[in-house]
Scaffold this motif. Structure first.
Motif, mmCIF file in Angstrom:
data_model
loop_
_atom_site.group_PDB
_atom_site.id
_atom_site.type_symbol
_atom_site.label_atom_id
_atom_site.label_comp_id
_atom_site.label_asym_id
_atom_site.label_seq_id
_atom_site.Cartn_x
_atom_site.Cartn_y
_atom_site.Cartn_z
ATOM 1 N N PHE B 6 72.966 22.126 43.643
ATOM 2 C CA PHE B 6 73.130 20.696 43.362
ATOM 3 C C PHE B 6 72.027 19.846 43.977
ATOM 4 C CE2 PHE B 6 78.014 21.089 42.931
ATOM 5 C CZ PHE B 6 77.840 21.560 41.638
ATOM 6 N N TYR B 7 71.388 20.379 45.010
ATOM 7 C CA TYR B 7 70.413 19.562 45.729
ATOM 8 C C TYR B 7 69.402 18.920 44.794
ATOM 9 C CZ TYR B 7 71.989 21.716 50.113
ATOM 10 O OH TYR B 7 72.716 22.130 51.172
ATOM 11 N N HIS B 9 69.601 18.163 41.756
ATOM 12 C CA HIS B 9 70.171 17.062 40.976
ATOM 13 C C HIS B 9 70.278 15.797 41.818
ATOM 14 C CE1 HIS B 9 71.021 19.452 37.468
ATOM 15 N NE2 HIS B 9 71.565 20.386 38.237
ATOM 16 N N TYR B 10 70.678 15.976 43.068
ATOM 17 C CA TYR B 10 70.786 14.811 43.953
ATOM 18 C C TYR B 10 69.419 14.175 44.161
ATOM 19 C CZ TYR B 10 75.481 16.487 45.127
ATOM 20 O OH TYR B 10 76.782 16.882 45.079
ATOM 21 N N HIS B 11 68.411 15.021 44.398
ATOM 22 C CA HIS B 11 67.053 14.474 44.545
ATOM 23 C C HIS B 11 66.638 13.714 43.285
ATOM 24 C CE1 HIS B 11 66.088 16.220 48.371
ATOM 25 N NE2 HIS B 11 66.337 17.467 47.963
ATOM 26 N N LEU B 12 66.967 14.304 42.142
ATOM 27 C CA LEU B 12 66.602 13.709 40.866
ATOM 28 C C LEU B 12 67.278 12.341 40.667
ATOM 29 C CD1 LEU B 12 64.706 15.225 38.978
ATOM 30 C CD2 LEU B 12 66.669 15.696 37.494
ATOM 31 N N MET B 13 68.550 12.272 41.081
ATOM 32 C CA MET B 13 69.271 11.004 40.958
ATOM 33 C C MET B 13 68.620 9.935 41.826
ATOM 34 S SD MET B 13 73.158 12.305 41.297
ATOM 35 C CE MET B 13 74.067 13.052 39.956
ATOM 36 N N LEU B 14 68.154 10.341 42.993
ATOM 37 C CA LEU B 14 67.593 9.368 43.927
ATOM 38 C C LEU B 14 66.153 8.991 43.576
ATOM 39 C CD1 LEU B 14 69.098 10.918 47.138
ATOM 40 C CD2 LEU B 14 69.445 8.569 46.426
ATOM 41 N N PRO B 16 64.238 7.804 40.941
ATOM 42 C CA PRO B 16 63.731 6.523 40.427
ATOM 43 C C PRO B 16 63.858 5.392 41.440
ATOM 44 C CG PRO B 16 65.401 7.458 38.952
ATOM 45 C CD PRO B 16 65.359 8.327 40.143
ATOM 46 N N GLY B 17 65.004 5.319 42.079
ATOM 47 C CA GLY B 17 65.229 4.250 43.057
ATOM 48 C C GLY B 17 64.270 4.339 44.223
ATOM 49 N N ILE B 18 64.075 5.568 44.706
ATOM 50 C CA ILE B 18 63.189 5.730 45.862
ATOM 51 C C ILE B 18 61.751 5.373 45.494
ATOM 52 C CG2 ILE B 18 62.213 7.431 47.468
ATOM 53 C CD1 ILE B 18 65.029 6.691 48.217
#
Lengths: 295, 296
Positions: B6-7, B9-14, B16-18
């Motif tokens: 899952f990691y 995916h979590y990085h991917l979610m973050l 654009p915002g980051i």
């Protein structure tokens, strides 16, 4: 709870209600005042005769607004800004809040991201470096200058993240057991369960976009690109600052300026807020408290 | 189930915002270098000459800087104190009302100004306080001399603080109302059994229960002591009241963006940011230690 209703208690209660009515009236008074000015005849308004009821009712100022292309244009810019900016805020808030709501056992890099976000929230370079950055990116005069610098509402992310963390952990465990991936969990499980928090952060972001004037003022070079609040700021508020003030000039200005027209512009710019507010306000108290105060 | 899968995916979610935070928050932070330069917009950050602390020494010599620093802290402190007392009083009074539909109605009404921008409200305030505005007309009708409210340095800070309270007290009361709602009703029942009047209940139950909230808010407000409210003052003030109303943020705007003294303005802004950061850091630390308050 049983309360003994003595006469003095009743009087106290009545007095309290009266005080609250006065306070409410004070909160509403200026808003009501602009409404009545906007619906009044300009001569009556300029003379200062309008208090809390329109004097010689007239829709003239609203008719004039319709003929002002700049005003309508600014209104459209603001609507576009709210839709685009609010949409970006919404998507990014959810996409950041969800992974950050995982415990550091589930997502060990969480704390690194968290500290980075906190740092950007607390410390900033100030407006001049931001101004130069936006300029360097060639965003002056574009919608992007209005929506991208504030694209990540860090405070809202934290509110929503705290809300997500209060949802029972068994929920995500069960979901993952049934084979849901993180994206599915975020969109299909967490999002629908967090309506009050979502309503709260959406309200904040929409109101923020609708109300901000400063970025429009510094990033927009031509008046056609001004959002509504910037337009009003330049037209209604700023004219005082531009003039060398002495009492005669001030008086002259007040006579000449079209009070009812300005009031009507103010009313039109308030209306969208007045419309969304009642729908969302029943959520936000709940939403803020759940999101912000942690036991 | 492999949680590590899952990691990414979590990085991917973050991501654009980051990325956006880096572009619009981190990159501009390097821009504070301007504070140490004789910045020329044509030369940019890379080519402008470095002058060390000259902008800062110049800033400390300016008479303006003392005035704006005083104004900022003075207005902010007045606002902080008023914000602790008035919403609290309002919340307690409102809480004493047992008529819940009325209570909700009052809340809806008093929250409203919070959602209206200072651009709009300043327009209204300036209009109401103008020479032929509603307030001066009332004064005239009562036989007093009209007052030029917006041109008097002696009145300006008072206008700023009171209009700010007017706009925000209802919204600020939310947190007190929540604290009040959290008081165990059996305390009141017990007190009533023992014959405590409502005033006594207020004094012995309600007020002590609110003390932690007040202390927490007071602590956190220390971090805001250099934020006197840009939007409000920017929209309310005019050159006649710079003397009493100019605050750090409005000064940075005028000197930096209007007069194009980028170096000086950035230096002032940087000093403000640094002190503000330190104050927020300390106040959050204190709040965490003594009130167990955490942001996340």
């Amino acid at each position: 709870m049983v309360r003994n209703k003595t006469i003095s208690a009743r009087i106290a209660e009545a007095a309290l209600i009266l005080v609250m009515l006065v306070i409410s009236a004070m909160s509403l008074a200026p808003v009501v005042h602009v409404f009545s000015v906007s619906f009044s005849d300009n001569a009556a308004a300029a003379g200062g005769f309008v208090k809390f009821w329109p004097v010689s009712f007239s829709l003239e100022s609203y008719r004039k607004i319709m003929e002002e292309p700049h005003f309508l244009n600014a209104f459209l810019v603001s609507v576009k800004r709210v839709l685009l900016g609010g949409g970006i805020n919404f998507v990014l808030t959810v996409m950041m809040a969800y992974p950050l709501s995982r415990s550091s056992k589930e997502f060990p890099y969480r704390n690194v991201y968290m500290w980075f976000m906190l740092f950007t929230m607390l410390f900033s370079g100030g407006i001049i470096p931001l101004y130069l950055t936006v300029k360097a990116l060639g965003m002056f005069n574009t919608m992007w200058a209005l929506v991208l610098p504030g694209a990540v509402p860090v405070f809202n992310v934290i509110l929503l993240m705290n809300f997500f963390r209060n949802l029972p952990k068994e929920l995500s465990d069960a979901g993952y057991m049934d084979g849901a991936g993180p994206w599915y969990m975020m969109v299909k499980v967490y999002l629908p369960l967090s309506l009050p928090a979502m309503a709260t952060v959406t309200l904040f972001s929409i109101v923020g976009h609708w109300n901000s004037f400063f970025d429009g003022m510094i990033f927009m070079r031509s008046a056609e690109n001004y959002p509504l609040q910037t337009y009003i700021q330049q037209l209604v508020v700023n004219q005082n600052a531009l003039l060398e003030l002495d009492s005669t000039k001030l008086e002259l200005l007040m006579k000449v300026s079209d009070k009812t027209l300005n009031a009507a512009k103010i009313v039109v710019s308030m209306v969208p807020i007045l419309i969304v507010y009642p729908f969302l306000q029943k959520y936000f108290i709940h939403g803020i408290m759940l999101g912000s105060v942690k036991e | 189930m492999n949680i590590k899968s899952f990691y990414k995916h979590y990085h991917l979610m973050l991501l654009p915002g980051i990325v956006l935070l880096i572009i619009f928050h981190l990159v501009p932070m390097f821009g504070v270098a301007i504070a140490f330069q004789d910045f020329k917009i044509g030369l940019g950050i890379w080519n402008s000459p470095w002058i060390g602390f000259e902008n800062f020494t110049y800033m400390f010599q300016l008479r303006d800087s003392k005035v704006i620093f005083f104004n900022t802290v003075f207005i902010a402190v007045c606002k902080i104190i008023a914000h602790l007392i008035i919403p609290l009083t309002f919340a307690i009074l409102l809480n004493e009302i047992r008529f819940s539909i009325f209570k909700r109605w009052v809340q809806t009404v008093v929250y409203l100004p919070h959602f209206i921008s200072w651009v709009i409200l300043a327009g209204v305030v300036i209009d109401m306080l103008s020479l032929d505005g509603i307030i001066n007309n009332t004064l005239k009708a009562l036989g007093f001399e009209p007052i030029m409210f917006m041109a008097k340095n002696s009145l300006f800070p008072g206008i700023v603080v009171s209009t700010d309270i007017w706009k925000e007290f209802g919204f600020a009361a939310i947190i007190y109302l929540a604290a009040l709602a959290g008081i165990n009703p059996s305390l009141y029942e017990a007190a009533e059994m023992d014959g405590a009047t409502r005033l006594k209940q207020l004094y012995y139950i309600t007020l002590p229960s609110l003390v932690p909230t007040v202390v927490l808010l007071a602590t956190l407000s220390i971090g805001n002591i250099l934020n006197a409210g840009f939007d409000q003052i920017f929209n309310l003030y005019n050159p006649l009241v710079y003397e009493s109303g100019d605050i750090i943020d409005t000064y940075v705007y005028r000197v930096g963006l209007v007069q194009a003294q980028y170096g000086l303005a950035t230096a002032v802004g940087l000093l403000k940011s640094a002190i503000g950061f330190l104050l927020i850091f300390i106040s959050y630390r204190v709040a965490y230690t003594y009130a167990n308050y955490r942001i996340f």
